[in-house]
Design a protein around this motif. Structure first.
Motif, PDB file in Angstrom:
ATOM      1  N   GLY A 151       0.783  -1.223   0.000  1.00  0.00           N
ATOM      2  CA  GLY A 151       0.000   0.000   0.000  1.00  0.00           C
ATOM      3  C   GLY A 151       0.815   1.272   0.000  1.00  0.00           C
ATOM      4  N   PHE A 152       2.132   1.169   0.053  1.00  0.00           N
ATOM      5  CA  PHE A 152       3.012   2.338   0.040  1.00  0.00           C
ATOM      6  C   PHE A 152       3.726   2.408  -1.300  1.00  0.00           C
ATOM      7  CE2 PHE A 152       2.358   1.488   4.466  1.00  0.00           C
ATOM      8  CZ  PHE A 152       2.438   2.707   5.120  1.00  0.00           C
ATOM      9  N   GLU A 153       4.010   3.630  -1.730  1.00  0.00           N
ATOM     10  CA  GLU A 153       4.789   3.826  -2.952  1.00  0.00           C
ATOM     11  C   GLU A 153       6.269   3.863  -2.575  1.00  0.00           C
ATOM     12  OE1 GLU A 153       5.031   7.733  -4.903  1.00  0.00           O
ATOM     13  OE2 GLU A 153       4.301   6.721  -6.703  1.00  0.00           O
ATOM     14  N   SER A 154       7.039   2.920  -3.067  1.00  0.00           N
ATOM     15  CA  SER A 154       8.469   2.912  -2.776  1.00  0.00           C
ATOM     16  C   SER A 154       9.213   3.648  -3.889  1.00  0.00           C
ATOM     17  CB  SER A 154       9.006   1.483  -2.668  1.00  0.00           C
ATOM     18  OG  SER A 154       9.263   0.940  -3.950  1.00  0.00           O
ATOM     19  N   VAL A 155      10.434   4.018  -3.603  1.00  0.00           N
ATOM     20  CA  VAL A 155      11.247   4.656  -4.634  1.00  0.00           C
ATOM     21  C   VAL A 155      12.293   3.682  -5.163  1.00  0.00           C
ATOM     22  CG1 VAL A 155      10.875   6.993  -3.805  1.00  0.00           C
ATOM     23  CG2 VAL A 155      12.794   5.698  -2.906  1.00  0.00           C
ATOM     24  N   GLY A 156      12.006   2.402  -5.044  1.00  0.00           N
ATOM     25  CA  GLY A 156      12.836   1.411  -5.703  1.00  0.00           C
ATOM     26  C   GLY A 156      13.712   0.607  -4.776  1.00  0.00           C
ATOM     27  N   ILE A 157      14.167  -0.497  -5.295  1.00  0.00           N
ATOM     28  CA  ILE A 157      15.057  -1.382  -4.556  1.00  0.00           C
ATOM     29  C   ILE A 157      16.476  -0.840  -4.630  1.00  0.00           C
ATOM     30  CG2 ILE A 157      16.023  -3.717  -4.484  1.00  0.00           C
ATOM     31  CD1 ILE A 157      13.368  -4.741  -5.560  1.00  0.00           C
ATOM     32  N   LEU A 158      17.157  -0.820  -3.499  1.00  0.00           N
ATOM     33  CA  LEU A 158      18.530  -0.324  -3.447  1.00  0.00           C
ATOM     34  C   LEU A 158      19.452  -1.321  -4.142  1.00  0.00           C
ATOM     35  CD1 LEU A 158      20.037   2.101  -2.106  1.00  0.00           C
ATOM     36  CD2 LEU A 158      20.638   0.527  -0.283  1.00  0.00           C
ATOM     37  N   ALA A 159      20.093  -0.895  -5.200  1.00  0.00           N
ATOM     38  CA  ALA A 159      20.975  -1.779  -5.959  1.00  0.00           C
ATOM     39  C   ALA A 159      22.235  -2.100  -5.168  1.00  0.00           C
ATOM     40  CB  ALA A 159      21.347  -1.135  -7.288  1.00  0.00           C
ATOM     41  N   ASP A 160      22.769  -3.289  -5.372  1.00  0.00           N
ATOM     42  CA  ASP A 160      24.081  -3.699  -4.859  1.00  0.00           C
ATOM     43  C   ASP A 160      24.138  -3.926  -3.353  1.00  0.00           C
ATOM     44  OD1 ASP A 160      25.078  -3.461  -7.470  1.00  0.00           O
ATOM     45  OD2 ASP A 160      25.543  -1.340  -7.159  1.00  0.00           O
ATOM     46  N   SER A 161      23.005  -3.857  -2.645  1.00  0.00           N
ATOM     47  CA  SER A 161      23.062  -4.129  -1.209  1.00  0.00           C
ATOM     48  C   SER A 161      23.077  -5.626  -0.937  1.00  0.00           C
ATOM     49  CB  SER A 161      21.869  -3.491  -0.497  1.00  0.00           C
ATOM     50  OG  SER A 161      20.661  -4.137  -0.859  1.00  0.00           O
ATOM     51  N   GLY A 162      22.606  -6.415  -1.881  1.00  0.00           N
ATOM     52  CA  GLY A 162      22.543  -7.854  -1.685  1.00  0.00           C
ATOM     53  C   GLY A 162      21.337  -8.292  -0.898  1.00  0.00           C
ATOM     54  N   VAL A 163      20.556  -7.350  -0.408  1.00  0.00           N
ATOM     55  CA  VAL A 163      19.346  -7.624   0.362  1.00  0.00           C
ATOM     56  C   VAL A 163      18.270  -6.691  -0.160  1.00  0.00           C
ATOM     57  CG1 VAL A 163      18.300  -7.636   2.661  1.00  0.00           C
ATOM     58  CG2 VAL A 163      20.718  -8.236   2.394  1.00  0.00           C
ATOM     59  N   ASP A 164      17.028  -7.194  -0.299  1.00  0.00           N
ATOM     60  CA  ASP A 164      15.950  -6.315  -0.755  1.00  0.00           C
ATOM     61  C   ASP A 164      15.787  -5.164   0.232  1.00  0.00           C
ATOM     62  OD1 ASP A 164      15.495  -7.895  -2.912  1.00  0.00           O
ATOM     63  OD2 ASP A 164      13.668  -8.829  -2.157  1.00  0.00           O
ATOM     64  N   THR A 165      16.038  -3.947  -0.227  1.00  0.00           N
ATOM     65  CA  THR A 165      15.993  -2.755   0.609  1.00  0.00           C
ATOM     66  C   THR A 165      15.223  -1.677  -0.145  1.00  0.00           C
ATOM     67  OG1 THR A 165      18.169  -3.325   1.517  1.00  0.00           O
ATOM     68  CG2 THR A 165      17.380  -1.091   1.915  1.00  0.00           C
ATOM     69  N   LEU A 166      14.093  -1.238   0.407  1.00  0.00           N
ATOM     70  CA  LEU A 166      13.224  -0.287  -0.252  1.00  0.00           C
ATOM     71  C   LEU A 166      13.236   1.042   0.486  1.00  0.00           C
ATOM     72  CD1 LEU A 166      10.071  -2.569  -0.767  1.00  0.00           C
ATOM     73  CD2 LEU A 166      12.029  -2.299  -2.296  1.00  0.00           C
ATOM     74  N   VAL A 167      13.296   2.129  -0.257  1.00  0.00           N
ATOM     75  CA  VAL A 167      13.216   3.480   0.300  1.00  0.00           C
ATOM     76  C   VAL A 167      11.798   3.981   0.063  1.00  0.00           C
ATOM     77  CG1 VAL A 167      14.220   5.786   0.264  1.00  0.00           C
ATOM     78  CG2 VAL A 167      15.651   3.804  -0.276  1.00  0.00           C
ATOM     79  N   ILE A 168      11.068   4.291   1.146  1.00  0.00           N
ATOM     80  CA  ILE A 168       9.629   4.553   1.068  1.00  0.00           C
ATOM     81  C   ILE A 168       9.321   5.953   1.595  1.00  0.00           C
ATOM     82  CG2 ILE A 168       7.365   3.796   1.889  1.00  0.00           C
ATOM     83  CD1 ILE A 168       8.625   0.967   2.135  1.00  0.00           C
ATOM     84  N   PRO A 169       8.804   6.857   0.775  1.00  0.00           N
ATOM     85  CA  PRO A 169       8.516   8.208   1.237  1.00  0.00           C
ATOM     86  C   PRO A 169       7.515   8.231   2.395  1.00  0.00           C
ATOM     87  CG  PRO A 169       8.450   8.108  -1.162  1.00  0.00           C
ATOM     88  CD  PRO A 169       8.537   6.697  -0.675  1.00  0.00           C
ATOM     89  N   LEU A 170       7.898   8.921   3.469  1.00  0.00           N
ATOM     90  CA  LEU A 170       7.008   9.154   4.613  1.00  0.00           C
ATOM     91  C   LEU A 170       7.230  10.583   5.106  1.00  0.00           C
ATOM     92  CD1 LEU A 170       7.001   6.019   6.999  1.00  0.00           C
ATOM     93  CD2 LEU A 170       5.148   6.849   5.553  1.00  0.00           C
ATOM     94  N   PRO A 171       6.878  11.582   4.309  1.00  0.00           N
ATOM     95  CA  PRO A 171       7.157  12.964   4.701  1.00  0.00           C
ATOM     96  C   PRO A 171       6.308  13.404   5.882  1.00  0.00           C
ATOM     97  CG  PRO A 171       5.777  12.902   2.739  1.00  0.00           C
ATOM     98  CD  PRO A 171       6.188  11.483   3.012  1.00  0.00           C
ATOM     99  N   GLY A 172       6.778  14.438   6.521  1.00  0.00           N
ATOM    100  CA  GLY A 172       6.071  15.009   7.663  1.00  0.00           C
ATOM    101  C   GLY A 172       7.053  15.531   8.687  1.00  0.00           C
ATOM    102  N   HIS A 173       7.867  14.634   9.229  1.00  0.00           N
ATOM    103  CA  HIS A 173       8.903  15.081  10.171  1.00  0.00           C
ATOM    104  C   HIS A 173       9.853  16.038   9.467  1.00  0.00           C
ATOM    105  CE1 HIS A 173      11.713  14.975  13.504  1.00  0.00           C
ATOM    106  NE2 HIS A 173      12.676  14.644  12.668  1.00  0.00           N
TER     107      HIS A 173
END
Length: 267
Positions: free
Chosen positions: A154-176
């Motif tokens: 249900g969240f929009e991610s900004v993609g899988i982090l390449a070359d980490s070797g582990v699925d790592t997603l950066v997910i926008p959560l603005p506010g703070h």
């Protein structure tokens, strides 16, 4: 960090005693390299305490212990800090970016909006980025991510982090901050979602929400956009309700969550 007013911060203990907050960062061991999610305060913050903004020290009363910095924690686990090739920042505040100079060879990943806000901050946010600015004065290698990419629960991610070797997603959560993100990391038994400062207390993501009054007020004082922060916190409560057992949520400063994440003591 030990701000005064323990009951107002931690929900228990003396009103006048020192509270307890932490800087909860993650180290991801990939097949060829290491990745850090946030860096906490760094070694230069400890060794050159005069560099740290007076208002931050007065408010948070940090216990500056070199052994607790990310670089020393990496070493204590038998790794070479030079093997930290990538750092993912939830945002650029001082207690999240302080360790950047300790890993000068790492690429630093963040949402493009956070870097843009740092470079051209609105008036109300200028002091925030000025306080943390020494942490990237060494010439950090920024890698920005734009919105879009895969959908995640249900969240929009900004993609899988390449070359980490582990699925790592950066997910926008603005506010703070305007460019604040969460970071999702796949584990063998599900997902771990590092929410940064999207919330501060484990009760923030319970239904109904509960949060000590001191932390509730502090979250409002340091927010860039209160409406977005509240909307995204409600989305995290929904995620915790609907995906219990599939996703574990943690934030940056809750000591209860940090303690729960520690491996059991060996007998």
């Amino acid at each position: 960090m030990c701000p005064l007013g323990r009951r107002l911060i931690n929900g228990e203990g003396s009103v006048f005693g020192p509270g307890r907050l932490v800087c909860h960062v993650l180290l991801i061991e990939g097949p060829d390299a290491l990745t850090l999610i946030d860096t906490g305060l760094g070694s230069r913050d400890v060794e050159e305490r005069q560099r740290m903004a007076r208002e931050f020290k007065a408010l948070t009363r940090p216990r500056l212990d070199l052994a607790e910095t990310a670089i020393e924690q990496v070493r204590s686990r038998g790794f070479d800090p030079a093997d930290v090739r990538q750092i993912v920042l939830t945002h650029l505040d001082i207690d999240h970016s302080g360790g950047l100079p300790d890993f000068p060879g790492a690429q630093v990943h963040l949402w493009a909006r956070e870097l843009e806000t740092m470079q051209n901050p609105p008036l109300r946010e200028r002091r925030r980025y000025a306080i943390a600015g020494t942490h990237w004065a060494h010439g950090a290698t920024w890698v920005t991510h734009e919105p879009g990419g895969d959908q995640w629960l249900g969240f929009e991610s900004v993609g899988i982090l390449a070359d980490s070797g582990v699925d790592t997603l950066v997910i926008p959560l603005p506010g703070h901050t305007f460019g604040h993100t969460a970071v999702a990391v796949r584990q063998d038994d599900g997902w771990l979602l590092h929410c940064g400062d999207a919330y501060f207390f484990h009760g923030d993501i319970e239904t109904p929400r509960r949060c000590p009054p001191g932390l509730r007020a502090f979250q409002s004082v340091v927010q860039a956009d209160g409406s977005l922060r509240h909307q995204n916190q409600e989305r995290l409560r929904e995620l915790a309700r609907n995906h219990a057992g599939e996703v574990t949520l943690i934030c940056s400063h809750d000591p209860v969550e940090l303690d729960q994440a520690q491996p059991p003591a060996r007998v």
